[in-house]
Design a protein around this motif. Structure first.
Motif, PDB file in Angstrom:
ATOM      1  N   ALA A 201       0.706  -1.114   0.065  1.00 39.05           N
ATOM      2  CA  ALA A 201       0.055  -0.072  -0.109  1.00 39.05           C
ATOM      3  C   ALA A 201       0.823   1.228   0.072  1.00 39.05           C
ATOM      4  N   ARG A 202       2.093   1.135   0.797  1.00 39.88           N
ATOM      5  CA  ARG A 202       3.064   2.569   0.659  1.00 39.88           C
ATOM      6  C   ARG A 202       3.438   2.646  -0.745  1.00 39.88           C
ATOM      7  N   MET A 203       3.450   1.604  -1.736  1.00 42.37           N
ATOM      8  CA  MET A 203       4.239   1.767  -2.700  1.00 42.37           C
ATOM      9  C   MET A 203       3.400   2.417  -3.920  1.00 42.37           C
ATOM     10  N   GLU A 204       2.125   2.678  -3.351  1.00 41.67           N
ATOM     11  CA  GLU A 204       0.905   3.481  -4.524  1.00 41.67           C
ATOM     12  C   GLU A 204       1.722   4.696  -4.827  1.00 41.67           C
ATOM     13  N   GLY A 205       1.544   4.787  -6.073  1.00 40.42           N
ATOM     14  CA  GLY A 205       2.303   6.129  -6.892  1.00 40.42           C
ATOM     15  C   GLY A 205       3.341   5.850  -7.436  1.00 40.42           C
ATOM     16  N   LEU A 206       4.108   4.860  -7.284  1.00 38.17           N
ATOM     17  CA  LEU A 206       5.586   4.598  -8.010  1.00 38.17           C
ATOM     18  C   LEU A 206       5.236   4.887  -9.472  1.00 38.17           C
ATOM     19  N   PRO A 207       6.758   5.388 -10.078  1.00 39.44           N
ATOM     20  CA  PRO A 207       6.360   5.922 -11.413  1.00 39.44           C
ATOM     21  C   PRO A 207       6.116   4.734 -12.399  1.00 39.44           C
ATOM     22  N   ASP A 208       5.413   4.776 -13.371  1.00 36.81           N
ATOM     23  CA  ASP A 208       5.063   3.620 -14.304  1.00 36.81           C
ATOM     24  C   ASP A 208       6.118   2.909 -14.931  1.00 36.81           C
ATOM     25  N   VAL A 209       7.367   3.431 -14.785  1.00 39.62           N
ATOM     26  CA  VAL A 209       8.498   2.710 -15.175  1.00 39.62           C
ATOM     27  C   VAL A 209       9.052   1.534 -14.244  1.00 39.62           C
ATOM     28  N   ILE A 210       8.695   1.495 -13.135  1.00 42.43           N
ATOM     29  CA  ILE A 210       8.835   0.625 -11.842  1.00 42.43           C
ATOM     30  C   ILE A 210       8.123  -0.718 -12.126  1.00 42.43           C
ATOM     31  N   ASN A 211       8.723  -1.955 -12.249  1.00 42.10           N
ATOM     32  CA  ASN A 211       8.053  -3.129 -12.315  1.00 42.10           C
ATOM     33  C   ASN A 211       7.410  -3.590 -11.092  1.00 42.10           C
ATOM     34  N   LEU A 212       6.257  -3.410 -10.663  1.00 46.13           N
ATOM     35  CA  LEU A 212       5.527  -3.685  -9.504  1.00 46.13           C
ATOM     36  C   LEU A 212       5.652  -5.238  -9.143  1.00 46.13           C
ATOM     37  N   ASP A 213       5.781  -6.030  -9.938  1.00 45.79           N
ATOM     38  CA  ASP A 213       6.117  -7.287  -9.713  1.00 45.79           C
ATOM     39  C   ASP A 213       7.284  -7.681  -8.969  1.00 45.79           C
ATOM     40  N   GLU A 214       8.426  -6.904  -9.484  1.00 47.17           N
ATOM     41  CA  GLU A 214       9.810  -7.002  -8.713  1.00 47.17           C
ATOM     42  C   GLU A 214       9.492  -6.397  -7.637  1.00 47.17           C
ATOM     43  N   VAL A 215       8.911  -5.320  -7.260  1.00 47.92           N
ATOM     44  CA  VAL A 215       8.593  -4.682  -6.005  1.00 47.92           C
ATOM     45  C   VAL A 215       7.911  -5.732  -5.077  1.00 47.92           C
ATOM     46  N   HIS A 216       7.061  -6.439  -5.537  1.00 50.11           N
ATOM     47  CA  HIS A 216       6.196  -7.356  -4.573  1.00 50.11           C
ATOM     48  C   HIS A 216       7.219  -8.668  -4.234  1.00 50.11           C
ATOM     49  N   ARG A 217       8.038  -8.880  -5.024  1.00 56.90           N
ATOM     50  CA  ARG A 217       9.081  -9.844  -4.580  1.00 56.90           C
ATOM     51  C   ARG A 217       9.964  -9.578  -3.682  1.00 56.90           C
ATOM     52  N   LEU A 218      10.522  -8.251  -3.760  1.00 59.76           N
ATOM     53  CA  LEU A 218      11.409  -7.664  -2.688  1.00 59.76           C
ATOM     54  C   LEU A 218      10.628  -7.768  -1.471  1.00 59.76           C
ATOM     55  N   VAL A 219       9.166  -7.218  -1.394  1.00 63.85           N
ATOM     56  CA  VAL A 219       8.543  -7.148  -0.080  1.00 63.85           C
ATOM     57  C   VAL A 219       8.632  -8.556   0.486  1.00 63.85           C
ATOM     58  N   LEU A 220       8.177  -9.748  -0.288  1.00 61.13           N
ATOM     59  CA  LEU A 220       7.987 -10.980   0.211  1.00 61.13           C
ATOM     60  C   LEU A 220       9.544 -11.431   0.700  1.00 61.13           C
ATOM     61  N   GLY A 221      10.441 -11.069  -0.079  1.00 61.18           N
ATOM     62  CA  GLY A 221      11.587 -11.645   0.426  1.00 61.18           C
ATOM     63  C   GLY A 221      12.085 -10.884   1.825  1.00 61.18           C
ATOM     64  N   HIS A 222      11.659  -9.637   1.912  1.00 62.77           N
ATOM     65  CA  HIS A 222      11.969  -8.890   3.179  1.00 62.77           C
ATOM     66  C   HIS A 222      11.231  -9.629   4.660  1.00 62.77           C
ATOM     67  N   ILE A 223      10.076  -9.773   4.231  1.00 58.26           N
ATOM     68  CA  ILE A 223       9.128 -10.499   5.239  1.00 58.26           C
ATOM     69  C   ILE A 223       9.714 -11.969   5.405  1.00 58.26           C
ATOM     70  N   SER A 224      10.297 -12.610   4.664  1.00 60.75           N
ATOM     71  CA  SER A 224      10.801 -13.986   4.730  1.00 60.75           C
ATOM     72  C   SER A 224      12.154 -13.888   5.542  1.00 60.75           C
ATOM     73  N   GLY A 225      12.788 -12.532   5.711  1.00 61.45           N
ATOM     74  CA  GLY A 225      14.043 -12.735   6.469  1.00 61.45           C
ATOM     75  C   GLY A 225      15.206 -11.891   5.753  1.00 61.45           C
ATOM     76  N   ARG A 226      14.817 -11.635   4.400  1.00 61.55           N
ATOM     77  CA  ARG A 226      16.154 -11.132   3.637  1.00 61.55           C
ATOM     78  C   ARG A 226      16.346  -9.652   4.020  1.00 61.55           C
ATOM     79  N   ALA A 227      17.425  -8.965   3.764  1.00 59.41           N
ATOM     80  CA  ALA A 227      17.575  -7.861   4.208  1.00 59.41           C
ATOM     81  C   ALA A 227      17.167  -6.836   3.145  1.00 59.41           C
ATOM     82  N   ASN A 228      16.179  -6.366   2.639  1.00 56.14           N
ATOM     83  CA  ASN A 228      15.809  -5.362   1.895  1.00 56.14           C
ATOM     84  C   ASN A 228      15.274  -4.234   2.352  1.00 56.14           C
TER      85      ASN A 228
END
Length: 620
Positions: free
Chosen positions: A574-601
């Motif tokens: 929800a905090r990512m709302e408004g990111l520029p159109d050139v940003i790949n939101l699928d990759e953003v979601h992967r970063l979020v999931l990786g961080h929640i699982s314990g990675r340092a993002n």
């Protein structure tokens, strides 16, 4: 400390009421007074929002017009040696009608022209309208201080020139500049003259410019640069420490001069503790000090700050954060226009708010790391060079390439990837945000194709700074001084302090101290073996409490990884709302999931959150 803005329009008059509205958005920078000056022909206007610090009377009102009426200035900052300059100018026959440093700046320009910049000891961004003479056309002369403490944005077209202390006070294109976005994703800030939006530029630190109002020609030039480092020095450690102490003490003395209450931001680290010590040495009254406490956190430095405060008998103020979270961003968000990824802006914003309840001016410790070798990068790189100096460069490159293919946040990924340029260039290739491989994943295919070979321009920007040094340590400190200091740390301080109408001064950025540290202190008196800040530690043993741990490095920090995980997947997306159109939101979601699982993002996600806030402020 103030906010400045203005416009020159060669083809048409200036709309007075639109300028007043621009001034209103800068009210937080100067709540005490507002001023607007317009040229007789209606084509030039300078605006000012005042935070009264020197000469609180109406005589300090800006924009200020010179005695002869030829020059008008809009000035943001402080000239610390204004009393000395005033006496010199009076001896030359110039008269003064105020006690302000603004008038001294204006008269200094009348007396010495552009060379007045070499005489100023201060932090500043200013614009001077010069109505011209028989031999010189009307012009705007503008400049920024040597280290880049005060900002100046501008837009220049064929017929108009706009300037302001903040992006939000400009009328500009809302189209993203892709290369600037690329730099932000890599570095966590947008460097030098670049800006996130097309057509907008920043005046770099230690630069000045002149706009010919007849032709529209704009010239930008550098008026100061770091001195070359001497390979040897005639001074030993004792003499260097004595000289450093004298310069720090005098710098603090100058920065305590104000007609309003002044305090010190005390984190408990070496830089802020030395500033506190110097303030106690030169001040006749108890010093006010301020710090943030994080009860229960390993990052809590409040007990170190308290030890320093008690030793010097300061009036110490502590702001404990009970149950902190990213919800703190809601208060800071309105002040974010060009994004900055440094999460320490949150505790800075909080401690500035605490300080503003008691003082109008506060001294901070910014610049000490760059001048005296305080970053862990330095000892790490030197140790790696000793350990792996025999490894061929192509093996470093191969290992770095393999590591870069790993998912973001995997333990050890950045450490290995940072060795792409060898041990000494880790600060270039080991950024905590998005390296070139990660940017290829984060940016959509069309954007990476458009960038082409320019995808690695951020790393090349740092590499160019690195190559200016005379030895590896000198190269690393110059890289930090020319990049992360002016474009991250000083931007953070300016934005977060001005949100509370607080002026923050940096004694370590006195140009005399900068020139001493880079020109006269040999690298091995900054870092040797595993010991960093050698000169500062010698001084600390003379000035600071004997039981203070001077080998730690902390400062104002927050547990950003933990705070982000507390938001959960939905909250972070929800905090990512408004990111520029050139940003790949699928990759953003992967970063979020990786961080929640314990990675340092955490750093990467915070960078994207700040970018999203900036975009929402532009497109509400």
């Amino acid at each position: 400390m103030c906010g400045i803005y203005g416009i020159a329009n060669r083809d048409a008059g200036v709309d007075k009421y639109s300028l007043i509205r621009r001034g209103d958005v800068l009210k937080h920078r100067g709540p005490d007074d507002a001023g607007l000056w317009m040229s007789p022909d209606g084509q030039v206007a300078l605006g000012h929002r005042r935070l009264a610090v020197i000469d609180l009377s109406p005589a300090g009102h800006q924009p200020m017009v010179s005695e002869d009426g030829r020059h008008v200035v809009a000035f943001n900052g402080e000239i610390y040696n204004f009393c000395e300059l005033k006496r010199e100018l009076q001896q030359q026959g110039y008269h003064f009608s105020t006690d302000s440093d603004t008038e001294v700046m204006l008269v200094a320009y009348r007396a010495w022209g552009e060379s007045c910049l070499s005489r100023f000891n201060g932090m500043f961004a200013f614009v001077i309208y010069d109505q011209g003479s028989d031999v010189s056309p009307p012009s705007l002369f503008f400049a920024r201080d040597r280290a880049g403490e005060k900002p100046l944005y501008y837009v220049h077209t064929n017929s108009t020139f706009q300037f302001a202390s903040e992006l939000k006070a400009l009328d500009h294109s809302k189209q993203i500049n892709l290369q600037s976005l690329n730099h932000y994703l890599s570095l966590g800030y947008i460097p030098a003259n670049m800006c996130l939006f097309e057509g907008v530029q920043k005046l770099p630190a230690a630069h000045c410019g002149r706009l010919n109002l007849q032709t529209g020609e704009l010239k930008i030039l550098r008026y100061w640069e770091l001195p070359k480092n001497r390979l040897g020095s005639e001074f030993d450690g004792v003499q260097l420490t004595l000289k450093a102490g004298e310069l720090i003490e005098d710098s603090v003395r100058l920065r305590l001069v104000a007609d309003v209450p002044v305090g010190v931001l005390l984190s408990g680290g070496l830089d802020s503790s030395l500033v506190t010590a110097a303030a106690a040495r030169v001040s006749s009254a108890p010093v006010e000090t301020f710090t943030i406490a994080l009860p229960g956190s390993s990052l809590d430095e409040a007990h170190h700050a308290q030890k320093v405060a008690s030793y010097f008998g300061t009036r110490h103020h502590v702001l404990p954060l009970g149950k902190p979270s990213l919800d703190l961003l809601d208060g800071l968000a309105p002040f974010i226009d060009e994004p900055i990824a440094d999460s320490s802006i949150l505790p800075a914003w909080l401690v500035f708010g605490l300080a503003r309840k008691h003082v109008t001016v506060a001294l901070g410790g910014d610049g000490g790391d760059e001048l005296f070798g305080g970053y862990s990068d330095y000892t790490t790189s030197l140790a790696d060079a000793r350990r792996w100096g025999w490894v061929p460069q192509h093996l470093f490159q191969a290992a770095a390439a393999a590591a870069a293919n790993l998912p973001a946040g995997v333990r050890g990924r950045n450490r290995i990837a940072s060795l792409r340029g060898g041990p000494f260039q880790q600060l270039i290739w080991g950024r905590p945000y998005f390296d070139s491989r990660l940017r290829r994943r984060l940016l959509k295919t069309d954007a990476t194709a458009e960038l082409g070979a320019g995808l690695e321009a951020p790393e090349h920007f740092l590499r160019d700074l690195f190559h200016q040094g005379s030895d590896p340590l000198d190269s690393m400190t110059r890289t930090h001084f020319g990049s992360i200091l002016p474009d991250d740390f000083l931007v953070k301080v300016d934005r977060a302090s001005m949100a509370h109408s607080l002026e923050v001064r940096a004694p370590f950025l006195d140009h005399r101290l900068i020139e001493f540290a880079f020109g006269q202190v040999p690298s091995d008196w900054k870092v040797q073996g595993n010991e960093s800040r050698r000169l500062q530690r010698l001084l600390a043993r003379q000035w600071l409490p004997p039981d203070l741990d001077i080998n730690r490095k902390q400062g104002f920090s927050i547990p950003i990884n933990e705070w982000l995980r507390n938001d959960g997947e939905q909250g972070l997306m929800a905090r990512m709302e408004g990111l520029p159109d050139v940003i790949n939101l699928d990759e953003v979601h992967r970063l979020v999931l990786g961080h929640i699982s314990g990675r340092a993002n955490g750093g990467r996600l915070f960078a994207l959150i700040m970018l999203a806030i900036a975009m929402r402020n532009i497109y509400p």
